[in-house]
Design a protein around this motif. Structure first.
Motif, PDB file in Angstrom:
ATOM      1  N   ALA A  66       0.833  -1.212   0.000  1.00 24.28           N
ATOM      2  CA  ALA A  66       0.000   0.000   0.000  1.00 24.28           C
ATOM      3  C   ALA A  66       0.863   1.256   0.000  1.00 24.28           C
ATOM      4  O   ALA A  66       0.615   2.203  -0.752  1.00 24.28           O
ATOM      5  CB  ALA A  66      -0.926  -0.010   1.212  1.00 24.28           C
ATOM      6  N   VAL A 151      -6.616   3.081   1.123  1.00 23.63           N
ATOM      7  CA  VAL A 151      -6.043   2.230   0.089  1.00 23.63           C
ATOM      8  C   VAL A 151      -7.002   1.062  -0.107  1.00 23.63           C
ATOM      9  O   VAL A 151      -7.263   0.297   0.823  1.00 23.63           O
ATOM     10  CB  VAL A 151      -4.635   1.736   0.480  1.00 23.63           C
ATOM     11  N   VAL A 159      -3.295  -3.381  -5.008  1.00 18.42           N
ATOM     12  CA  VAL A 159      -3.901  -2.071  -4.776  1.00 18.42           C
ATOM     13  C   VAL A 159      -4.829  -1.740  -5.942  1.00 18.42           C
ATOM     14  O   VAL A 159      -4.421  -1.726  -7.107  1.00 18.42           O
ATOM     15  CB  VAL A 159      -2.813  -0.979  -4.601  1.00 18.42           C
ATOM     16  N   VAL A 162      -6.113   4.451  -4.499  1.00 19.18           N
ATOM     17  CA  VAL A 162      -5.794   5.191  -3.278  1.00 19.18           C
ATOM     18  C   VAL A 162      -6.618   6.477  -3.344  1.00 19.18           C
ATOM     19  O   VAL A 162      -6.548   7.209  -4.324  1.00 19.18           O
ATOM     20  CB  VAL A 162      -4.299   5.526  -3.166  1.00 19.18           C
TER      21      VAL A 162
END
Length: 166
Positions: A66, A151, A159, A162
């Motif tokens: 992250a 995140v 991921v 974000v």
């Protein structure tokens, strides 16, 4: 009704069919609140619970991934990460150094390194959809939990995005 799982134990559903599990997990020198939730237990598979348990067990590696994603957005002046970092610099001004765990001379990198992982929310019913499977919440100042970066993760632990929570 209830769902039983080796890691989570017995997950009992509420009157509306939803399930909820919460635990504080030690992570480095901090405590992270981990929640698992789903509005309908019928939408939660054993595979989703296995993935959730794996994510919790590997929270350190997921945190590194992250933070790496946050760092990768620094070149984009319009990214939510960059905007969040600029906002933190403006908010704290000269007091910013007191919140930083490490001072390397690159304020944006230092802020990302100093963010506290506040919580991990696992949306156990989101195995194959477009919505995130898990959400990590980061704050520079744990006492100011309104200024956070989120995140969003896929079930594979990658991921998804974000975003800031303002």
């Amino acid at each position: 009704m209830a769902i039983e799982h080796d890691f989570f134990g017995l997950l009992e559903s509420g009157p509306d069919g939803s399930i909820f599990w919460s635990e504080n997990v030690e992570f480095g020198d901090q405590t992270v609140t981990v929640d698992l939730t789903a509005p309908d237990q019928d939408d939660v598979s054993q595979a989703a619970l296995d993935i959730a348990a794996s994510m919790i067990s590997s929270i350190e590696a997921i945190d590194l991934r992250a933070r790496g994603a946050m760092l990768s957005e620094l070149d984009d002046r319009t990214s939510e990460v960059t905007e969040y970092l600029l906002q933190q610099q403006e908010t704290y001004g000269t007091e910013l150094d007191a919140l930083l765990a490490d001072i390397s001379g690159d304020a944006h990198v230092d802020i990302i390194r100093s963010l506290h992982l506040m919580s991990m929310t696992i949306l156990a019913d989101e195995m194959g959809g477009e919505d995130p499977f898990a959400v990590l919440e980061y704050a520079l100042d744990p006492d100011e939990a309104d200024d956070v970066l989120l995140v969003n993760l896929t079930p594979a632990g990658e991921v998804h995005s974000v975003t800031s929570a303002d």
